[in-house]
Enzyme design. Structure first.
Site, PDB file in Angstrom:
ATOM      1  N   ARG A 217       1.828 -21.622  46.206  1.00  0.00           N
ATOM      2  CA  ARG A 217       2.720 -20.901  45.524  1.00  0.00           C
ATOM      3  C   ARG A 217       3.968 -20.825  46.449  1.00  0.00           C
ATOM      4  O   ARG A 217       4.572 -19.946  46.421  1.00  0.00           O
ATOM      5  CB  ARG A 217       2.155 -19.286  45.414  1.00  0.00           C
ATOM      6  CG  ARG A 217       0.919 -19.265  44.422  1.00  0.00           C
ATOM      7  CD  ARG A 217       0.791 -17.831  44.155  1.00  0.00           C
ATOM      8  NE  ARG A 217      -0.405 -17.580  43.292  1.00  0.00           N
ATOM      9  CZ  ARG A 217      -1.306 -16.658  43.501  1.00  0.00           C
ATOM     10  NH1 ARG A 217      -1.060 -15.670  44.256  1.00  0.00           N
ATOM     11  NH2 ARG A 217      -2.395 -16.797  42.747  1.00  0.00           N
TER      12      ARG A 217
ATOM     13  N   ARG B  97      14.199 -17.384  37.375  1.00  0.00           N
ATOM     14  CA  ARG B  97      13.194 -16.412  36.396  1.00  0.00           C
ATOM     15  C   ARG B  97      13.909 -15.689  35.530  1.00  0.00           C
ATOM     16  O   ARG B  97      13.400 -15.399  34.450  1.00  0.00           O
ATOM     17  CB  ARG B  97      12.140 -15.858  37.321  1.00  0.00           C
ATOM     18  CG  ARG B  97      11.465 -14.994  36.340  1.00  0.00           C
ATOM     19  CD  ARG B  97      10.290 -15.663  35.844  1.00  0.00           C
ATOM     20  NE  ARG B  97       9.458 -15.019  34.997  1.00  0.00           N
ATOM     21  CZ  ARG B  97       9.666 -14.048  33.806  1.00  0.00           C
ATOM     22  NH1 ARG B  97      10.761 -14.482  33.331  1.00  0.00           N
ATOM     23  NH2 ARG B  97       8.749 -13.295  33.086  1.00  0.00           N
TER      24      ARG B  97
ATOM     25  N   ASP C 146       1.037 -23.233  35.657  1.00  0.00           N
ATOM     26  CA  ASP C 146       0.163 -22.101  35.711  1.00  0.00           C
ATOM     27  C   ASP C 146      -1.412 -22.577  35.303  1.00  0.00           C
ATOM     28  O   ASP C 146      -1.319 -23.760  34.582  1.00  0.00           O
ATOM     29  CB  ASP C 146       0.490 -20.519  35.073  1.00  0.00           C
ATOM     30  CG  ASP C 146      -0.556 -19.603  35.402  1.00  0.00           C
ATOM     31  OD1 ASP C 146      -1.649 -19.358  34.818  1.00  0.00           O
ATOM     32  OD2 ASP C 146      -0.298 -18.951  36.409  1.00  0.00           O
TER      33      ASP C 146
ATOM     34  N   ARG D 188       8.065 -16.060  43.709  1.00  0.00           N
ATOM     35  CA  ARG D 188       8.979 -14.688  43.662  1.00  0.00           C
ATOM     36  C   ARG D 188       9.146 -14.251  44.882  1.00  0.00           C
ATOM     37  O   ARG D 188      10.261 -13.502  45.475  1.00  0.00           O
ATOM     38  CB  ARG D 188       8.095 -13.510  43.134  1.00  0.00           C
ATOM     39  CG  ARG D 188       8.000 -13.701  41.857  1.00  0.00           C
ATOM     40  CD  ARG D 188       7.232 -12.589  41.125  1.00  0.00           C
ATOM     41  NE  ARG D 188       5.669 -12.677  41.334  1.00  0.00           N
ATOM     42  CZ  ARG D 188       4.840 -11.537  41.187  1.00  0.00           C
ATOM     43  NH1 ARG D 188       5.099 -10.594  40.551  1.00  0.00           N
ATOM     44  NH2 ARG D 188       3.599 -11.855  41.528  1.00  0.00           N
TER      45      ARG D 188
ATOM     46  N   TYR E  73     -10.959 -16.207  33.140  1.00  0.00           N
ATOM     47  CA  TYR E  73      -9.727 -15.425  32.576  1.00  0.00           C
ATOM     48  C   TYR E  73     -10.065 -15.565  30.943  1.00  0.00           C
ATOM     49  O   TYR E  73      -9.739 -14.545  30.437  1.00  0.00           O
ATOM     50  CB  TYR E  73      -8.509 -16.170  32.893  1.00  0.00           C
ATOM     51  CG  TYR E  73      -8.127 -15.956  34.281  1.00  0.00           C
ATOM     52  CD1 TYR E  73      -7.592 -14.681  34.666  1.00  0.00           C
ATOM     53  CD2 TYR E  73      -8.562 -16.963  35.191  1.00  0.00           C
ATOM     54  CE1 TYR E  73      -7.434 -14.511  36.146  1.00  0.00           C
ATOM     55  CE2 TYR E  73      -8.015 -16.635  36.693  1.00  0.00           C
ATOM     56  CZ  TYR E  73      -7.639 -15.407  36.798  1.00  0.00           C
ATOM     57  OH  TYR E  73      -7.207 -15.179  38.147  1.00  0.00           O
TER      58      TYR E  73
END
Length: 357
Positions: free
Chosen positions: A36, A49, A86, A40, A166
């Site tokens: 990552r 973003r 992702d 962010r 998921y």
């Protein structure tokens, strides 16, 4: 032309250190990238973003996804770039619903029956992931244009078990109890889902190599919630099928497996045919490495929260890892992804320490 490292100002070698480490060759310094590393915690990422309405739109906008992939390379000069995407893009491309809700994370329909598996459509995979392949090509072109042409580009996918978690839970979970119950209670149904995901993962990763990825990573973030028997069936067996198929199609393209939380089971995971194994934060990297054959590269495993803290805490933890891996081909990384509250200057200090070691 001599390139300069954004972190140290020292001349960069032809930056094949990451790939050399994966080939278990000696390297002039310890290669480093962070899971990552685009995200962010970087203000430049947040600016990009803000241009799109949702996370899926960012992952499927080739120019923007390529831009955020390149941002940490410009800032830090990591030894590898990793495709910005992702792990849930794959089920989304198969026709399974996906949205990311602020403060909640991914939300998916709960797949619990035959109809849910039957609705998955592998025939739409390559068309729906075409923007991802455009991103890979854009990253490769951008690296070359900006003077990082020798920086390795990693493609990736979620491993079938973690992706299934998921899909079955409908999002995140503390223990993935519904997934484990389905695997025990309806093994034939669960295996059909795993087969669909395994075959799709091969196609997805193969397409990334065709587009320009030079190494691949298989993220099995929830591998450690399974019993040893289930781990062998649903983590190791798919990984072995994926690695074998990719090596047949793309000889020489290395694959890193990341069976997070697997503990001592990484010793068994080593038999899957991967070229490297990522070690998570909770494992003693020296003890785990001692269980692995020397033909495997080791990657890991600094606690992401140590980077948030920075200072002496981070230096001590990083030094212990570097010391433990001295003399063995090794890729420095985190034990899980970098977190949003990480100060960017702490990453700078970490890279300076690793490069100086």
């Amino acid at each position: 032309m001599s390139e300069r490292s954004p972190v140290s100002g020292s001349p960069l070698l032809a930056n094949d250190t990451f790939l050399r480490a994966l080939r278990r060759e000696q390297t002039p310094y310890t290669p480093v990238w962070l899971m990552r590393q685009a995200g962010r915690y970087l203000p430049e990422y947040r600016a990009v973003r803000a241009q799109v309405p949702d996370f899926v739109s960012l992952c499927t906008s080739p120019d923007l996804a390529a831009e955020v992939t390149l941002q940490p390379i410009r800032r830090y000069g990591f030894d590898a770039a990793i495709l910005f995407s992702d792990i849930l893009i794959l089920p989304w491309a198969l026709g399974h619903g996906l949205e990311f809700k602020e403060g909640e994370g991914p939300v998916l329909p709960k797949l619990r029956d035959e109809a849910g598996v039957a609705a998955l459509d592998p025939g739409r995979l390559l068309d729906k992931t075409r923007p991802v392949m455009e991103t890979v090509r854009g990253i490769r072109a951008g690296l070359k244009a900006e003077g990082y042409g020798d920086t390795a580009l990693i493609g990736f996918a979620g491993a079938p078990f973690t992706v299934a978690c998921y899909m079955i839970e409908g999002g995140g979970s503390k223990d993935f109890a519904n997934t484990r119950a389905l695997a025990y209670g309806q093994p034939a149904l669960f295996q059909r889902l795993m087969d669909v995901l395994t075959d799709a993962t091969v196609e997805y990763l193969s397409a990334q190599v065709d587009a320009g990825a030079e190494a691949l990573m298989l993220f099995d973030s929830w591998a450690g919630v399974l019993s040893p028997l289930q781990f062998r069936a649903h983590v190791m067996a798919p990984a072995a099928r994926i690695a074998a198929a990719l090596k047949q199609r793309h000889p020489g393209v290395p694959v890193i497996g990341f069976p997070r939380l697997a503990g001592i089971m990484v010793r068994d995971y080593a038999a899957t045919g991967v070229d490297g194994i990522g070690i998570d934060t909770g494992s003693d990297i020296a003890a785990i490495a001692a269980l692995l054959p020397l033909r495997l590269a080791v990657q890991g495993n600094l606690d992401p929260l140590a980077v948030v803290a920075g200072g002496e805490a981070m230096r001590t933890e990083a030094a212990a890892i570097l010391s433990a891996m001295q003399g063995r081909p090794f890729i420095f990384n985190l034990g899980h992804g970098i977190v949003p509250q990480t100060p960017p200057e702490h990453v700078t200090a970490l890279l300076e320490q690793v490069r100086a070691a």
